[in-house]
Design a protein around this motif. Structure first.
Motif, PDB file in Angstrom:
ATOM      1  N   LEU A  21       0.848  -1.193   0.000  1.00  0.00           N
ATOM      2  CA  LEU A  21       0.000   0.000   0.000  1.00  0.00           C
ATOM      3  C   LEU A  21       0.882   1.242   0.000  1.00  0.00           C
ATOM      4  O   LEU A  21       1.885   1.300   0.719  1.00  0.00           O
ATOM      5  N   LYS A  22       0.519   2.252  -0.784  1.00  0.00           N
ATOM      6  CA  LYS A  22       1.288   3.490  -0.842  1.00  0.00           C
ATOM      7  C   LYS A  22       0.696   4.500   0.137  1.00  0.00           C
ATOM      8  O   LYS A  22      -0.500   4.786   0.099  1.00  0.00           O
ATOM      9  N   VAL A  23       1.546   5.046   1.008  1.00  0.00           N
ATOM     10  CA  VAL A  23       1.116   6.002   2.028  1.00  0.00           C
ATOM     11  C   VAL A  23       0.953   7.380   1.390  1.00  0.00           C
ATOM     12  O   VAL A  23       1.906   7.942   0.849  1.00  0.00           O
ATOM     13  N   ALA A  24      -0.268   7.929   1.461  1.00  0.00           N
ATOM     14  CA  ALA A  24      -0.549   9.260   0.910  1.00  0.00           C
ATOM     15  C   ALA A  24      -0.172  10.342   1.919  1.00  0.00           C
ATOM     16  O   ALA A  24       0.368  11.381   1.550  1.00  0.00           O
ATOM     17  N   SER A  25      -0.473  10.100   3.218  1.00  0.00           N
ATOM     18  CA  SER A  25      -0.074  11.061   4.249  1.00  0.00           C
ATOM     19  C   SER A  25       0.190  10.338   5.561  1.00  0.00           C
ATOM     20  O   SER A  25      -0.372   9.273   5.817  1.00  0.00           O
ATOM     21  N   HIS A  26       1.060  10.934   6.374  1.00  0.00           N
ATOM     22  CA  HIS A  26       1.432  10.372   7.674  1.00  0.00           C
ATOM     23  C   HIS A  26       1.505  11.518   8.680  1.00  0.00           C
ATOM     24  O   HIS A  26       2.303  12.431   8.512  1.00  0.00           O
ATOM     25  N   VAL A  27       0.640  11.458   9.702  1.00  0.00           N
ATOM     26  CA  VAL A  27       0.590  12.497  10.728  1.00  0.00           C
ATOM     27  C   VAL A  27       0.856  11.858  12.083  1.00  0.00           C
ATOM     28  O   VAL A  27       0.318  10.800  12.390  1.00  0.00           O
ATOM     29  N   GLN A  28       1.705  12.514  12.904  1.00  0.00           N
ATOM     30  CA  GLN A  28       1.984  12.050  14.260  1.00  0.00           C
ATOM     31  C   GLN A  28       1.558  13.141  15.234  1.00  0.00           C
ATOM     32  O   GLN A  28       1.921  14.292  15.059  1.00  0.00           O
ATOM     33  N   ARG A  29       0.774  12.756  16.256  1.00  0.00           N
ATOM     34  CA  ARG A  29       0.357  13.735  17.261  1.00  0.00           C
ATOM     35  C   ARG A  29       0.469  13.111  18.643  1.00  0.00           C
ATOM     36  O   ARG A  29       0.333  11.902  18.798  1.00  0.00           O
ATOM     37  N   GLU A  30       0.764  13.966  19.618  1.00  0.00           N
ATOM     38  CA  GLU A  30       0.937  13.489  20.984  1.00  0.00           C
ATOM     39  C   GLU A  30      -0.402  13.310  21.665  1.00  0.00           C
ATOM     40  O   GLU A  30      -1.321  14.113  21.489  1.00  0.00           O
ATOM     41  N   GLN A  31      -0.498  12.241  22.473  1.00  0.00           N
ATOM     42  CA  GLN A  31      -1.665  11.996  23.307  1.00  0.00           C
ATOM     43  C   GLN A  31      -1.142  11.350  24.592  1.00  0.00           C
ATOM     44  O   GLN A  31      -0.905  10.150  24.635  1.00  0.00           O
ATOM     45  N   GLY A  32      -0.910  12.193  25.591  1.00  0.00           N
ATOM     46  CA  GLY A  32      -0.292  11.703  26.820  1.00  0.00           C
ATOM     47  C   GLY A  32       1.147  11.300  26.559  1.00  0.00           C
ATOM     48  O   GLY A  32       1.923  12.046  25.971  1.00  0.00           O
ATOM     49  N   ASP A  33       1.512  10.085  26.971  1.00  0.00           N
ATOM     50  CA  ASP A  33       2.867   9.566  26.764  1.00  0.00           C
ATOM     51  C   ASP A  33       3.045   8.929  25.385  1.00  0.00           C
ATOM     52  O   ASP A  33       4.138   8.511  25.036  1.00  0.00           O
ATOM     53  N   TRP A  34       1.982   8.836  24.619  1.00  0.00           N
ATOM     54  CA  TRP A  34       2.006   8.152  23.329  1.00  0.00           C
ATOM     55  C   TRP A  34       2.013   9.123  22.167  1.00  0.00           C
ATOM     56  O   TRP A  34       1.545  10.246  22.268  1.00  0.00           O
ATOM     57  N   LEU A  35       2.504   8.659  21.028  1.00  0.00           N
ATOM     58  CA  LEU A  35       2.367   9.363  19.754  1.00  0.00           C
ATOM     59  C   LEU A  35       1.382   8.565  18.919  1.00  0.00           C
ATOM     60  O   LEU A  35       1.585   7.372  18.669  1.00  0.00           O
ATOM     61  N   ILE A  36       0.298   9.202  18.514  1.00  0.00           N
ATOM     62  CA  ILE A  36      -0.708   8.564  17.676  1.00  0.00           C
ATOM     63  C   ILE A  36      -0.322   8.831  16.222  1.00  0.00           C
ATOM     64  O   ILE A  36      -0.191   9.979  15.812  1.00  0.00           O
ATOM     65  N   ASN A  37      -0.120   7.781  15.459  1.00  0.00           N
ATOM     66  CA  ASN A  37       0.244   7.875  14.045  1.00  0.00           C
ATOM     67  C   ASN A  37      -0.995   7.570  13.212  1.00  0.00           C
ATOM     68  O   ASN A  37      -1.649   6.545  13.416  1.00  0.00           O
ATOM     69  N   THR A  38      -1.304   8.463  12.284  1.00  0.00           N
ATOM     70  CA  THR A  38      -2.440   8.271  11.389  1.00  0.00           C
ATOM     71  C   THR A  38      -1.923   8.275   9.957  1.00  0.00           C
ATOM     72  O   THR A  38      -1.247   9.214   9.548  1.00  0.00           O
ATOM     73  N   LEU A  39      -2.255   7.218   9.229  1.00  0.00           N
ATOM     74  CA  LEU A  39      -1.842   7.078   7.836  1.00  0.00           C
ATOM     75  C   LEU A  39      -3.077   7.064   6.947  1.00  0.00           C
ATOM     76  O   LEU A  39      -4.087   6.470   7.314  1.00  0.00           O
ATOM     77  N   THR A  40      -2.986   7.720   5.805  1.00  0.00           N
ATOM     78  CA  THR A  40      -3.979   7.519   4.764  1.00  0.00           C
ATOM     79  C   THR A  40      -3.247   6.867   3.599  1.00  0.00           C
ATOM     80  O   THR A  40      -2.092   7.177   3.325  1.00  0.00           O
ATOM     81  N   MET A  41      -3.941   5.946   2.957  1.00  0.00           N
ATOM     82  CA  MET A  41      -3.349   5.184   1.864  1.00  0.00           C
ATOM     83  C   MET A  41      -4.026   5.562   0.556  1.00  0.00           C
ATOM     84  O   MET A  41      -5.226   5.852   0.531  1.00  0.00           O
ATOM     85  N   ASP A  42      -3.272   5.536  -0.531  1.00  0.00           N
ATOM     86  CA  ASP A  42      -3.848   5.757  -1.860  1.00  0.00           C
ATOM     87  C   ASP A  42      -4.920   4.703  -2.110  1.00  0.00           C
ATOM     88  O   ASP A  42      -4.683   3.509  -1.890  1.00  0.00           O
ATOM     89  N   GLY A  43      -6.103   5.145  -2.546  1.00  0.00           N
ATOM     90  CA  GLY A  43      -7.181   4.217  -2.874  1.00  0.00           C
ATOM     91  C   GLY A  43      -7.984   3.727  -1.691  1.00  0.00           C
ATOM     92  O   GLY A  43      -8.884   2.916  -1.863  1.00  0.00           O
ATOM     93  N   GLN A  44      -7.675   4.182  -0.477  1.00  0.00           N
ATOM     94  CA  GLN A  44      -8.405   3.765   0.728  1.00  0.00           C
ATOM     95  C   GLN A  44      -9.113   4.977   1.327  1.00  0.00           C
ATOM     96  O   GLN A  44      -8.520   6.051   1.410  1.00  0.00           O
ATOM     97  N   LEU A  45     -10.343   4.809   1.764  1.00  0.00           N
ATOM     98  CA  LEU A  45     -11.102   5.916   2.350  1.00  0.00           C
ATOM     99  C   LEU A  45     -10.945   6.005   3.863  1.00  0.00           C
ATOM    100  O   LEU A  45     -11.184   7.052   4.450  1.00  0.00           O
TER     101      LEU A  45
END
Length: 91
Positions: A21-45
């Protein structure tokens, strides 16, 4: 001999494995002690989400192999479908 992914997929029926799968975007944000990573993929909603303790290099533009299962996140009382990532590797 079956791989680790094959063993996971056999043990947990809700898991899905997608390769290349090709990653269209990758965002990292802090939530407490964790980093939440959100990926969107080409062709995936639906976004793919996973947690890490440390910052990770950006996967934008990379091809990845992902093992995941469907889930629902609630934000401000609204439900959003997401894919919870169990395992991710650069292809």
């Amino acid at each position: 001999m079956p791989s680790n992914v094959d063993k996971l997929l056999k043990k947990h029926r809700n898991l899905t494995q997608s390769d290349g799968l090709k990653v269209a975007s990758h965002v990292q944000r802090e939530q407490g002690d964790w980093l939440i990573n959100t990926l969107t993929m080409d062709g995936q909603l639906v976004p793919f989400v996973y947690k890490r303790k440390r910052r990770y290099k950006s996967l934008q533009g990379q091809r990845v192999n992902v093992t995941y299962y469907p889930a629902v996140d609630r934000v401000a009382g609204i439900e959003f479908e997401v894919m919870k990532v169990v395992r991710i590797r650069i292809a």
